[in-house]
Design a protein around this motif. Sequence first.
Motif, mmCIF file in Angstrom:
data_model
loop_
_atom_site.group_PDB
_atom_site.id
_atom_site.type_symbol
_atom_site.label_atom_id
_atom_site.label_comp_id
_atom_site.label_asym_id
_atom_site.label_seq_id
_atom_site.Cartn_x
_atom_site.Cartn_y
_atom_site.Cartn_z
ATOM 1 N N LYS A 51 6.727 -2.697 11.382
ATOM 2 C CA LYS A 51 7.468 -2.252 10.209
ATOM 3 C C LYS A 51 7.602 -0.731 10.168
ATOM 4 O O LYS A 51 6.747 -0.006 10.673
ATOM 5 N N THR B 278 7.150 1.745 7.772
ATOM 6 C CA THR B 278 6.605 2.074 6.460
ATOM 7 C C THR B 278 7.203 3.358 5.917
ATOM 8 O O THR B 278 7.299 3.549 4.705
ATOM 9 N N GLN C 124 9.735 3.533 3.101
ATOM 10 C CA GLN C 124 9.373 3.145 1.739
ATOM 11 C C GLN C 124 8.591 4.235 1.009
ATOM 12 O O GLN C 124 8.020 3.980 -0.040
ATOM 13 N N GLN C 125 8.548 5.436 1.567
ATOM 14 C CA GLN C 125 7.802 6.513 0.933
ATOM 15 C C GLN C 125 8.671 7.751 0.784
ATOM 16 O O GLN C 125 9.554 8.013 1.608
ATOM 17 N N PRO D 209 -3.467 3.455 7.564
ATOM 18 C CA PRO D 209 -2.161 3.396 6.891
ATOM 19 C C PRO D 209 -1.581 4.785 6.642
ATOM 20 O O PRO D 209 -2.325 5.763 6.455
ATOM 21 N N SER E 125 12.920 -0.820 0.764
ATOM 22 C CA SER E 125 13.398 -0.163 1.974
ATOM 23 C C SER E 125 14.921 -0.209 2.005
ATOM 24 O O SER E 125 15.554 -1.044 1.357
ATOM 25 N N LYS F 38 2.419 -4.573 10.689
ATOM 26 C CA LYS F 38 2.408 -3.198 10.210
ATOM 27 C C LYS F 38 2.311 -2.246 11.398
ATOM 28 O O LYS F 38 1.921 -2.626 12.490
#
Length: 480
Positions: A137, A139, A142-143, A160, A413, A461
């Motif tokens: 993914k 990530t 999404q931040q 993470p 996302s 992840k």
Amino acid sequence: MVTTKRNKEFCQKVRLKSTQVFIVAGTCLITVLVTLLCIGFMTRYEVDNEVANVADVDYWKDKVASSQKIWYDKGIDELNEALRTPRGPIYPKNLRIFLIQGVDGRDLAAYRFSGKDLSNGNTNFVWDKFPHFARLKNTCSQQFPCPISSVAKSLWTGIPLDKIPEAQPDCGNLVNETETPFSVLRQAQLAGLLTGFVTTQRFTGSTGAALGNTNSNYECDERMPLGSLKSGCQDIARQLITGETGKSLNVIIGGGRQMLSSLVPKSISDPVDELLCESNDGRNLLKEWRNQKLKESKVKPIKFELVQRADELESLNASNFDFLFGVMANGDLSGNSNAPSLKLMVEKSLQVLKKKNQGYLLIVEQFIQSGMNKRKELQLLNETLTNLKREEDTLTLVLLTNAIYPKPILDMSEETETINQLSETFNEAEFQIQETLYQMPSESLLFAIGPKSSIFHGVQKETFIAHAVSHVLSKSSPKT
């Protein structure tokens, strides 16, 4: 009387032989029965566990059109290959990881086929035939803001993205070194494996910084704040040379000479990259590396070599050395027209790392910048992998990521958002649709082959690769 005695002895012998015959016959019968039972159990096991005998894989030849049969024959051959039970060790002795930055699934779809004849299918790339596949993914989509500098550390330490420790401007306040997260490269070293890092970028890029367990945001001293320098902070370049991970690397080949030395040779073929950091504190980390190895050789006999040109690397019998340091460009290798090929760097690295009684971990980064010919770069990678000798005790991973982190949103996302709005999206002009799809942050693609490659599957992840590799390393460490 004598006759009676002889008859009695004869009868006893006959009885004894009959008993022996009975025992032998009974043993044979039991053996046959046990064999039949074993065959029955194995057949049931194969059915229950979908382990097929490749000779039985077939299709209804008389129920497909003749125009289909040629393709079904080809497909069944591929299926037979896929169903063959792999042989070899349960866990690998060696690991090879190829990280390709700047390529995603869209690029593979665009460049996989050569010419207009698409009938041969996915035959261009060797990793298309790897038996296992996973998606990692993104990530970062999404931040906000996207901590790009931490992406590589998340990937190679298994922490993470939002939990990656920030670099400290005051190095006097740094946590104890034992609390520093270990990358998979350092874990491999601690497990007793030989290690190597090869990159077409500079050593001090995000991948090198993460693998080397550095804790700085600055590639060299030039752009580091004065306060950080005074507090004892070290830049990425110095940490890579003097840190435990960097000192223990058996192979390191790539670019970045201008970060390692304040005085570098400049030429038309290999200019200084003015967009990158340039050291100006008078350092010569190349000399420091050589001096380190000279000191080590007085304690333990080792052979080492420093090379800075492609012809030096090509003529080197690398199997004679324990440590190889190759500095092939002032900046990234793309800035040096005389830089060695990826294939050559990988071949020489493996010559160093392949020792009879010791496993290794080799991580290779191919950085494909925007504007490069992606088809050509993928062909170079394909050639490199094709020429690698297939080894039953080696796990090989190919990880492709687009290395693009577009502006994200907080609640979902961009991929999810675009899918939810497909009806509106496809009412737009074609060029707008293409632009929207291209800007979607794609997930990374991971291809695997070799012992334990089956653990790489599904959608995972970003941290999964570090966790999986760490597990394999723990089982692959040399037995004492």
